[in-house]
Scaffold this motif. Structure first.
Motif, PDB file in Angstrom:
ATOM      1  N   GLY A  28       3.357 114.904 -26.970  1.00 37.53           N
ATOM      2  CA  GLY A  28       3.396 114.011 -28.119  1.00 37.53           C
ATOM      3  C   GLY A  28       2.158 114.052 -29.008  1.00 37.53           C
ATOM      4  N   ARG A  29       1.055 114.618 -28.502  1.00 35.50           N
ATOM      5  CA  ARG A  29      -0.156 114.725 -29.328  1.00 35.50           C
ATOM      6  C   ARG A  29       0.106 115.630 -30.520  1.00 35.50           C
ATOM      7  NH1 ARG A  29      -4.182 117.769 -27.025  1.00 35.50           N
ATOM      8  NH2 ARG A  29      -2.590 118.693 -25.711  1.00 35.50           N
ATOM      9  N   ARG A  30      -0.620 115.374 -31.595  1.00 32.76           N
ATOM     10  CA  ARG A  30      -0.548 116.248 -32.766  1.00 32.76           C
ATOM     11  C   ARG A  30      -1.863 117.018 -32.850  1.00 32.76           C
ATOM     12  NH1 ARG A  30       3.813 115.447 -35.234  1.00 32.76           N
ATOM     13  NH2 ARG A  30       3.559 115.897 -37.441  1.00 32.76           N
ATOM     14  N   VAL A  31      -1.756 118.337 -33.037  1.00 34.68           N
ATOM     15  CA  VAL A  31      -2.947 119.179 -33.132  1.00 34.68           C
ATOM     16  C   VAL A  31      -2.789 120.146 -34.303  1.00 34.68           C
ATOM     17  CG1 VAL A  31      -3.517 119.063 -30.669  1.00 34.68           C
ATOM     18  CG2 VAL A  31      -2.038 120.885 -31.509  1.00 34.68           C
ATOM     19  N   LYS A  32      -3.916 120.597 -34.818  1.00 42.49           N
ATOM     20  CA  LYS A  32      -3.895 121.612 -35.872  1.00 42.49           C
ATOM     21  C   LYS A  32      -4.024 122.982 -35.226  1.00 42.49           C
ATOM     22  CE  LYS A  32      -5.037 119.655 -40.159  1.00 42.49           C
ATOM     23  NZ  LYS A  32      -5.610 119.957 -41.432  1.00 42.49           N
ATOM     24  N   THR A  33      -3.294 123.943 -35.766  1.00 37.60           N
ATOM     25  CA  THR A  33      -3.340 125.302 -35.262  1.00 37.60           C
ATOM     26  C   THR A  33      -3.029 126.287 -36.385  1.00 37.60           C
ATOM     27  OG1 THR A  33      -2.469 126.863 -33.632  1.00 37.60           O
ATOM     28  CG2 THR A  33      -0.913 125.245 -34.526  1.00 37.60           C
ATOM     29  N   SER A  34      -3.526 127.485 -36.216  1.00 38.33           N
ATOM     30  CA  SER A  34      -3.192 128.576 -37.129  1.00 38.33           C
ATOM     31  C   SER A  34      -2.535 129.715 -36.372  1.00 38.33           C
ATOM     32  CB  SER A  34      -4.450 129.083 -37.831  1.00 38.33           C
ATOM     33  OG  SER A  34      -4.987 128.116 -38.672  1.00 38.33           O
ATOM     34  N   ILE A  35      -1.936 129.422 -35.234  1.00 46.49           N
ATOM     35  CA  ILE A  35      -1.346 130.473 -34.404  1.00 46.49           C
ATOM     36  C   ILE A  35      -0.092 131.085 -35.044  1.00 46.49           C
ATOM     37  CG2 ILE A  35       0.120 129.032 -32.923  1.00 46.49           C
ATOM     38  CD1 ILE A  35      -0.997 130.879 -30.590  1.00 46.49           C
ATOM     39  N   TRP A  36       0.514 130.387 -35.981  1.00 48.57           N
ATOM     40  CA  TRP A  36       1.677 130.949 -36.681  1.00 48.57           C
ATOM     41  C   TRP A  36       1.176 131.941 -37.723  1.00 48.57           C
ATOM     42  CZ3 TRP A  36       2.577 126.674 -33.924  1.00 48.57           C
ATOM     43  CH2 TRP A  36       3.841 126.526 -33.353  1.00 48.57           C
ATOM     44  N   LYS A  37       1.301 133.218 -37.418  1.00 51.09           N
ATOM     45  CA  LYS A  37       0.855 134.284 -38.323  1.00 51.09           C
ATOM     46  C   LYS A  37       2.071 135.077 -38.787  1.00 51.09           C
ATOM     47  CE  LYS A  37      -3.620 133.867 -37.062  1.00 51.09           C
ATOM     48  NZ  LYS A  37      -4.471 132.980 -37.769  1.00 51.09           N
ATOM     49  N   THR A  38       2.000 135.554 -40.014  1.00 50.55           N
ATOM     50  CA  THR A  38       3.073 136.395 -40.552  1.00 50.55           C
ATOM     51  C   THR A  38       2.461 137.667 -41.142  1.00 50.55           C
ATOM     52  OG1 THR A  38       2.989 135.208 -42.653  1.00 50.55           O
ATOM     53  CG2 THR A  38       4.637 134.480 -41.061  1.00 50.55           C
ATOM     54  N   PRO A  39       3.190 138.769 -41.054  1.00 50.59           N
ATOM     55  CA  PRO A  39       2.691 140.027 -41.613  1.00 50.59           C
ATOM     56  C   PRO A  39       2.538 139.946 -43.128  1.00 50.59           C
ATOM     57  CG  PRO A  39       4.491 140.430 -40.073  1.00 50.59           C
ATOM     58  CD  PRO A  39       4.455 138.945 -40.319  1.00 50.59           C
ATOM     59  N   VAL A  40       1.532 140.643 -43.634  1.00 53.93           N
ATOM     60  CA  VAL A  40       1.334 140.745 -45.074  1.00 53.93           C
ATOM     61  C   VAL A  40       1.734 142.151 -45.512  1.00 53.93           C
ATOM     62  CG1 VAL A  40      -0.429 138.969 -45.238  1.00 53.93           C
ATOM     63  CG2 VAL A  40      -1.122 141.298 -44.798  1.00 53.93           C
ATOM     64  N   PRO A  41       2.396 142.270 -46.666  1.00 52.84           N
ATOM     65  CA  PRO A  41       2.900 143.576 -47.093  1.00 52.84           C
ATOM     66  C   PRO A  41       1.853 144.480 -47.731  1.00 52.84           C
ATOM     67  CG  PRO A  41       3.520 141.892 -48.677  1.00 52.84           C
ATOM     68  CD  PRO A  41       2.829 141.184 -47.542  1.00 52.84           C
ATOM     69  N   ASN A  42       0.735 143.919 -48.183  1.00 47.56           N
ATOM     70  CA  ASN A  42      -0.264 144.702 -48.907  1.00 47.56           C
ATOM     71  C   ASN A  42      -1.582 144.723 -48.167  1.00 47.56           C
ATOM     72  OD1 ASN A  42       1.568 144.995 -51.121  1.00 47.56           O
ATOM     73  ND2 ASN A  42       1.066 142.890 -51.709  1.00 47.56           N
ATOM     74  N   ARG A  43      -2.494 145.546 -48.640  1.00 48.73           N
ATOM     75  CA  ARG A  43      -3.847 145.564 -48.085  1.00 48.73           C
ATOM     76  C   ARG A  43      -4.519 144.226 -48.337  1.00 48.73           C
ATOM     77  NH1 ARG A  43      -6.975 150.926 -48.084  1.00 48.73           N
ATOM     78  NH2 ARG A  43      -5.313 152.372 -47.578  1.00 48.73           N
ATOM     79  N   VAL A  44      -5.397 143.837 -47.433  1.00 47.58           N
ATOM     80  CA  VAL A  44      -6.181 142.620 -47.607  1.00 47.58           C
ATOM     81  C   VAL A  44      -7.648 142.950 -47.345  1.00 47.58           C
ATOM     82  CG1 VAL A  44      -4.340 140.997 -47.024  1.00 47.58           C
ATOM     83  CG2 VAL A  44      -5.779 141.920 -45.217  1.00 47.58           C
ATOM     84  N   PHE A  45      -8.533 142.120 -47.870  1.00 45.34           N
ATOM     85  CA  PHE A  45      -9.956 142.326 -47.661  1.00 45.34           C
ATOM     86  C   PHE A  45     -10.393 141.642 -46.375  1.00 45.34           C
ATOM     87  CE2 PHE A  45      -9.832 143.153 -52.197  1.00 45.34           C
ATOM     88  CZ  PHE A  45     -10.633 144.292 -52.270  1.00 45.34           C
ATOM     89  N   ALA A  46     -11.275 142.310 -45.663  1.00 42.94           N
ATOM     90  CA  ALA A  46     -11.891 141.745 -44.476  1.00 42.94           C
ATOM     91  C   ALA A  46     -13.185 141.075 -44.911  1.00 42.94           C
ATOM     92  CB  ALA A  46     -12.171 142.849 -43.473  1.00 42.94           C
ATOM     93  N   ARG A  47     -13.352 139.838 -44.489  1.00 38.01           N
ATOM     94  CA  ARG A  47     -14.555 139.070 -44.833  1.00 38.01           C
ATOM     95  C   ARG A  47     -15.364 138.803 -43.566  1.00 38.01           C
ATOM     96  NH1 ARG A  47     -14.246 139.608 -50.328  1.00 38.01           N
ATOM     97  NH2 ARG A  47     -12.144 139.114 -50.997  1.00 38.01           N
ATOM     98  N   ARG A  48     -16.491 138.183 -43.724  1.00 38.16           N
ATOM     99  CA  ARG A  48     -17.377 137.911 -42.595  1.00 38.16           C
ATOM    100  C   ARG A  48     -16.724 137.030 -41.530  1.00 38.16           C
ATOM    101  NH1 ARG A  48     -21.269 133.927 -41.684  1.00 38.16           N
ATOM    102  NH2 ARG A  48     -20.832 133.028 -43.706  1.00 38.16           N
TER     103      ARG A  48
END
Length: 185
Positions: A28-48
């Motif tokens: 029942g607890r609510r938590v924040k997460t970013s585990i839901w990831k989806t593929p991106v179709p284009n190149r992306v920049f890598a940052r620090r």
């Protein structure tokens, strides 16, 4: 430490990103997460601290310069699909930023460096799996299964030393593989 581009046996299959969202845990607890990831179709920049389009929700357990991206192997996807009798799972299902062929946990060492595109990454540690993966996969024992079957995946940070490196640095015998390192914790 080893240095090099992804070899012929190693291949970047998918780049995956996600944003923080709030979920309800089984208790029942609510938590924040970013585990839901989806593929991106284009190149992306890598940052620090991450790659464009991706943000970590829990900076105590994830993220930072040494854990900017999570890597998971396609062979582990196949293993879990068979073991858990699941259909083909989409890339990013395990919360990884980089889905790869090769780069297995029993061969990659802490300190190994890889060039993917123009970004240079350095392997920093095995993944420490939390309860959010269990929620994501609807498999309560998933964190312990990853440990039991030695398939954690691993974190990499961005190396700012890459431009000064030679194409290959011989790899000292004393660097632990990720598999060995994960057994120490």
């Amino acid at each position: 430490m080893a240095w090099g581009k992804l070899s012929m046996a190693d291949r970047l299959v998918s780049v995956n990103v996600g944003q923080p969202r709030e979920i309800r845990c089984p208790d029942g607890r609510r938590v924040k997460t970013s585990i839901w990831k989806t593929p991106v179709p284009n190149r992306v920049f890598a940052r620090r601290l991450n790659i464009d389009g991706d943000r970590q929700a829990d900076l105590n357990g994830h993220g930072g310069e040494q854990r900017a991206v999570l890597v998971y192997q396609s062979s582990s996807y196949q293993f879990w699909e068979t073991l858990l009798s699941r259909p083909t799972m989409p890339w990013g299902q395990f919360g990884e930023n980089l889905s790869v062929e090769g780069m297995s946990d029993d061969e990659v060492c802490i300190g190994d460096r890889y060039q993917i595109g123009t970004a240079i990454f350095e392997v920093s540690q095995p993944r420490v799996t939390c309860h959010k993966l269990a929620i994501r996969l609807d498999q309560a024992d998933m964190p312990s299964l990853l440990v039991r079957h030695s398939r954690p995946g691993f974190y990499m940070g961005f190396s700012d030393r890459g431009a000064d490196c030679k194409p290959f640095l011989p790899y000292p015998w004393f660097l632990p593989t990720l598999w060995f390192s994960s057994r120490l914790t």
